[in-house]
Design an enzyme around this catalytic site. Structure first.
Site, mmCIF file in Angstrom:
data_model
loop_
_atom_site.group_PDB
_atom_site.id
_atom_site.type_symbol
_atom_site.label_atom_id
_atom_site.label_comp_id
_atom_site.label_asym_id
_atom_site.label_seq_id
_atom_site.Cartn_x
_atom_site.Cartn_y
_atom_site.Cartn_z
ATOM 1 N N PRO A 11 -3.059 -1.001 -2.854
ATOM 2 C CA PRO A 11 -1.636 -0.872 -3.130
ATOM 3 C C PRO A 11 -1.072 0.530 -2.930
ATOM 4 C CG PRO A 11 -2.870 -1.190 -5.164
ATOM 5 C CD PRO A 11 -3.822 -1.388 -4.030
ATOM 6 N N ASN A 12 0.114 0.524 -2.396
ATOM 7 C CA ASN A 12 0.952 1.707 -2.191
ATOM 8 C C ASN A 12 0.489 2.619 -1.065
ATOM 9 O OD1 ASN A 12 2.819 1.071 -4.296
ATOM 10 N ND2 ASN A 12 1.230 1.654 -5.736
ATOM 11 N N ARG A 19 4.772 9.275 0.082
ATOM 12 C CA ARG A 19 4.389 9.124 -1.324
ATOM 13 C C ARG A 19 3.653 10.373 -1.809
ATOM 14 N NH1 ARG A 19 -0.602 5.867 -3.732
ATOM 15 N NH2 ARG A 19 -0.092 6.109 -5.912
ATOM 16 N N TYR A 24 -1.214 13.325 -1.695
ATOM 17 C CA TYR A 24 -1.766 12.463 -0.651
ATOM 18 C C TYR A 24 -1.545 12.971 0.774
ATOM 19 C CZ TYR A 24 -2.107 9.328 -4.612
ATOM 20 O OH TYR A 24 -2.399 8.788 -5.837
ATOM 21 N N ASN A 76 -10.591 1.610 0.213
ATOM 22 C CA ASN A 76 -9.803 2.458 -0.675
ATOM 23 C C ASN A 76 -8.972 1.491 -1.511
ATOM 24 O OD1 ASN A 76 -8.033 4.084 -2.018
ATOM 25 N ND2 ASN A 76 -7.520 5.361 -0.267
ATOM 26 N N ALA A 79 -5.222 2.081 -6.854
ATOM 27 C CA ALA A 79 -5.207 1.909 -8.311
ATOM 28 C C ALA A 79 -6.187 0.838 -8.788
ATOM 29 C CB ALA A 79 -3.797 1.575 -8.784
ATOM 30 N N GLU A 100 -16.769 3.717 -0.720
ATOM 31 C CA GLU A 100 -15.503 3.880 -1.435
ATOM 32 C C GLU A 100 -14.819 5.140 -0.909
ATOM 33 O OE1 GLU A 100 -14.058 4.702 -6.042
ATOM 34 O OE2 GLU A 100 -16.096 4.010 -5.672
ATOM 35 N N HIS A 102 -11.311 7.768 -1.009
ATOM 36 C CA HIS A 102 -10.089 8.216 -1.683
ATOM 37 C C HIS A 102 -9.572 9.474 -0.995
ATOM 38 C CE1 HIS A 102 -10.555 5.370 -4.906
ATOM 39 N NE2 HIS A 102 -11.838 5.709 -4.957
ATOM 40 N N ARG A 109 -8.284 14.461 -11.411
ATOM 41 C CA ARG A 109 -6.941 14.016 -11.797
ATOM 42 C C ARG A 109 -6.922 13.499 -13.232
ATOM 43 N NH1 ARG A 109 -4.434 10.539 -7.271
ATOM 44 N NH2 ARG A 109 -2.600 10.958 -8.547
#
Length: 152
Positions: A11-12, A19, A24, A76, A79, A100, A102, A109
Site C-alpha cells: 500500500p501507498n 509521498r 522515501y 515490500n 505497512a 523483504e 524497504h 523509525r
C-alpha cells in the site's frame, strides 16, 4: 533456464515520488520497476513487478507465484510488514525464497515499524538504501537462487 522473480509492493507505494520525499525519496515506483527490469536483464533474469493497496491481492499473488513458475520473490509489504499474519502465512506456504525490501530503514523509525511480521519467512532483508534497495535485493536473491541450483 531463466530465473523468474516476482516483485510485489504494497500500500501507498504507488505514491512514491511525491509521498514524504524526505523519507522515501523522489523516485517513482514506475522508475524503480524500470531499473529492476534493466538489472534483471543484466543478471540473466526476468522480473514481473506489481503493486497493490490490497492485502488479499498480495496474498493471492504470493500463493499463485509457484503456479506461474516464479523462482523467488521480492516483497515490500509497506505497512503490512508490521501487521499481516496473512502475508506471513502465504510466504511460508509458498516456500519460495523471498527477500523483504524497504526504502527507508524501519529500525531507525517509529517503534511500531521495528517489528516485521514477515521476516521469519524471508531469506534476507534489504532496507534503508532508498530506491536502490530493490536492486540490491534483486542481486542478493539471484545469488541465493544460483546457490540453490548448484546444490541440486
Amino acid at each position: 533456464m531463466t530465473t523468474r522473480i516476482l516483485c510485489i509492493s504494497g500500500p501507498n507505494l504507488h505514491l512514491l515520488g511525491t509521498r514524504e520525499p524526505s523519507i522515501y525519496g523522489h523516485v517513482t515506483l514506475s522508475e524503480i520497476h524500470a531499473r529492476l527490469a534493466a538489472r534483471a536483464r543484466a543478471l540473466g533474469a526476468e522480473i514481473d513487478a506489481r503493486q497493490t493497496n490490497h492485502e488479499g491481492t498480495l496474498v493471492d499473488w504470493i500463493g499463485e507465484a509457484p503456479k506461474e513458475n516464479f523462482d523467488g520473490l521480492l516483497i515490500n509489504p509497506a505497512a503490512y510488514t508490521h501487521t499481516s499474519i496473512a502475508i506471513l502465512d502465504a510466504l511460508q506456504t509458498t516456500a519460495l525464497p523471498c527477500v523483504e525490501v524497504h526504502l527507508s530503514n524501519p529500525d531507525a523509525r517509529e517503534p511500531f515499524r521495528r517489528r516485521s511480521r514477515i521476516a521469519r519467512a524471508c531469506v534476507a532483508r534489504i532496507a534503508g538504501f532508498g530506491a536502490d534497495s530493490y536492486e540490491l535485493a534483486l542481486d542478493g536473491l539471484v545469488r541465493v537462487l544460483a546457490r540453490q541450483r548448484t546444490r541440486v
